[in-house]
Write an enzyme that holds these catalytic residues in place. Structure first.
Site, PDB file in Angstrom:
ATOM      1  N   ASN A  30       0.843  -1.201   0.000  1.00 23.48           N
ATOM      2  CA  ASN A  30       0.000   0.000   0.000  1.00 23.48           C
ATOM      3  C   ASN A  30       0.875   1.248   0.000  1.00 23.48           C
ATOM      4  O   ASN A  30       1.848   1.327   0.752  1.00 23.48           O
ATOM      5  CB  ASN A  30      -0.862  -0.043   1.269  1.00 23.48           C
ATOM      6  N   GLU A  75      -7.514   4.443   0.495  1.00 20.56           N
ATOM      7  CA  GLU A  75      -7.673   5.433   1.586  1.00 20.56           C
ATOM      8  C   GLU A  75      -8.128   6.786   1.060  1.00 20.56           C
ATOM      9  O   GLU A  75      -7.670   7.826   1.513  1.00 20.56           O
ATOM     10  CB  GLU A  75      -6.335   5.628   2.322  1.00 20.56           C
ATOM     11  N   ASP A 127      -9.506  10.312   0.331  1.00 18.44           N
ATOM     12  CA  ASP A 127     -10.247  11.468   0.833  1.00 18.44           C
ATOM     13  C   ASP A 127      -9.866  12.655  -0.038  1.00 18.44           C
ATOM     14  O   ASP A 127      -8.815  12.657  -0.686  1.00 18.44           O
ATOM     15  CB  ASP A 127     -10.043  11.746   2.337  1.00 18.44           C
TER      16      ASP A 127
END
Ligand code: XIL
Length: 476
Positions: free
Chosen positions: A328, A393, A395
């Site tokens: 990741n 993740e 945003d």
């Protein structure tokens, strides 16, 4: 096996959607067992199999693969099994249609199934019922294309969907949460379960939480989150086993590299073993590189060098061979030095059979976000390697000028950014999950003033929620 198989175009949510580019294929297509992988299904060597490697499907196991074929009227399945009876055959389904039973004998044999497949992309899925004790070894599926009529044009592969993926491939929408927030706010759990189908614990699985001191383990918070997931029927993404930034201080204080090596292995082994039944997807290593594509200094790298990454993946694979293992990374979603480093690492790990996918974090902001095409390009690199890829993740900081009068416009801009990323994921078959980093603005790690998520402080849907759900093919 006889009788034409009527293909139903049913939904197939919750299945293991797997990787791989869809080749435009007119002739006979052979799908080797080793290219079908999924949950409770693992590739093993089998001496009697034609090519030496087969897919072992365990009870409750599922594996799938997307293929593109010409017109097909028969599928030939080569398989063998142990402990199987006629009542518990392997089930093969296509595009979410009614499962077709394939009888399993003790010796490898070919089973012929009548089907009616139109030219174009399809998803094959094999599964074994949970109740059975039988284990099936699947060597290969052959899909012989009917010869094209003379003068007929070659079948044209279906174009990539403009927005939503096909009904058979809805991309699951995930989020992230902290146990403390769930405990203090009962409305948070309800909002999470109604808009998302999985979550990543924001911190509770990180080493500073699970092993705050050497050999002193604390799984209380992670256990509670896993229990919450179970009652709400949500999946948990395991974030993260090895992450320099949130590694407890004691690791850096170890004197010998052999101790660091031991600590790394013990940590990965202990955490993964504990959650083997509940967490099927792990960020094994998080954020190993800096912006120049160099390894970042952290207690593992400083003592073990780059090999710490491979070691972590090797132990993870050994502990739980059917879990999906991800690397990741942050800010590696477009063509830059960090992406080159991640691609090189992913290729290396894939060559060793140690990795299943790459996570693109995608913490971004209005005015700075990568385009849909840039994301597609990155995703295709991993797809072509035979890996999955996920947004892990996301945003979108939409604080902008902070003026309440511009808020509505900023939220529309934000929705467009989320839509582009979701559209990239919908377009690339290898993209298997879309996760945003938090449920509602008031719990964002960035601060509520950035309004970066899909729900507002009162858990109301923002424009971005509808944009993402629609683009991923999910119900509004
Ligand atoms: C963040 C958490 O959300 C915060 O609560 C914590 O204080 C710091 O870490 N990239 C990652 C995540 O991989 O683990 C980070 O999570 C956000 C950035």
């Amino acid at each position: 096996m006889s009788g034409a198989w009527k293909l139903a175009a049913g939904a197939a949510s919750g299945m293991a959607a797997l990787c791989c580019a869809v080749p435009a294929h007119a002739g006979t297509l052979v799908v080797e067992g080793e290219t079908l992988r999924g949950e409770r299904a693992v590739v093993v060597r089998a001496e009697q199999a034609a090519r030496g490697k087969v897919l072992l499907v365990r009870p409750g196991g599922v594996a799938s693969r997307r293929v593109a074929t010409g017109q097909v009227s028969e599928i030939v399945v080569r398989l063998a099994g142990r402990g199987c009876s006629r009542r518990t055959p392997l089930l093969l389904s296509i595009d979410g249609g009614t499962p077709l039973p394939v009888p399993v004998g003790r010796r490898f044999a070919e089973r012929r199934l009548k089907v009616a497949l139109a030219p174009g992309p399809h998803r094959l899925r094999v599964a074994l019922p949970r109740r059975t004790r039988c284990r099936t070894k699947l060597d290969r599926l052959r899909l012989p294309a009917a010869p094209a009529p003379a003068g007929a044009p070659a079948p044209v592969p279906a174009p990539a969907p403009a927005t939503a993926p096909s009904a058979a491939r809805r991309v699951p929408l995930g989020t992230a949460v902290q146990l403390a927030h769930l405990e203090q706010d009962p409305a948070l759990g309800a909002a999470l379960a109604s808009s998302f189908s999985s979550f990543s614990p924001e911190n509770e699985l990180k080493m500073e939480w699970t092993q705050p001191r050497r050999d002193v383990w604390d799984f209380a918070a992670a256990d509670e989150l896993v229990a919450f997931a179970r009652t709400r029927r949500l999946q948990v993404r395991g974030h993260t086993l090895v992450f320099g930034t949130q590694t407890p201080l004691w690791v850096a204080r170890l004197l010998f590299s052999s101790e660091v090596d031991q600590a790394l292995q013990t940590h990965v082994r202990t955490v993964m073993t504990r959650y083997k039944d509940s967490i099927r997807e792990w960020d094994v290593v998080n954020e190993a590189f800096d912006a120049r594509g160099q390894y970042r200094s952290n207690p593992f790298y400083d003592r073990l060098g780059p090999s710490y990454v491979e070691k972590a993946f090797a132990v993870a694979r050994q502990v739980d061979p059917t879990a999906k293992l991800f690397y990741n990374e942050l800010d590696a979603d477009v063509d830059n030095a960090k992406r080159s480093a991640v691609v090189k690492l992913a290729r290396h790990l894939k060559g060793l059979g140690l990795i299943d996918g790459v996570g693109l974090q995608l913490h971004t902001a209005i005015g700075h976000a990568p385009s849909r095409q840039a994301l597609v390009n990155t995703m295709r690199i991993y797809e072509q390697m035979g890996l999955e890829v996920q947004i892990t993740e996301m945003d979108v900081d939409a604080r902008g000028d902070g003026n309440p009068e511009t808020l509505a416009a900023r939220l529309e801009q934000q929705a467009a950014v989320f839509r582009d990323a979701a559209a990239a994921c919908a377009e690339v078959t290898a993209c298997t999950r879309f996760t945003v980093w938090g449920v509602a603005d008031k719990y964002s790690w960035l601060g509520a003033d950035r309004v970066p998520l899909l729900l507002d402080a009162g858990f109301n849907a923002k424009p971005a929620l509808g944009a993402v759900r629609e683009t991923l093919g999910l119900a509004p």
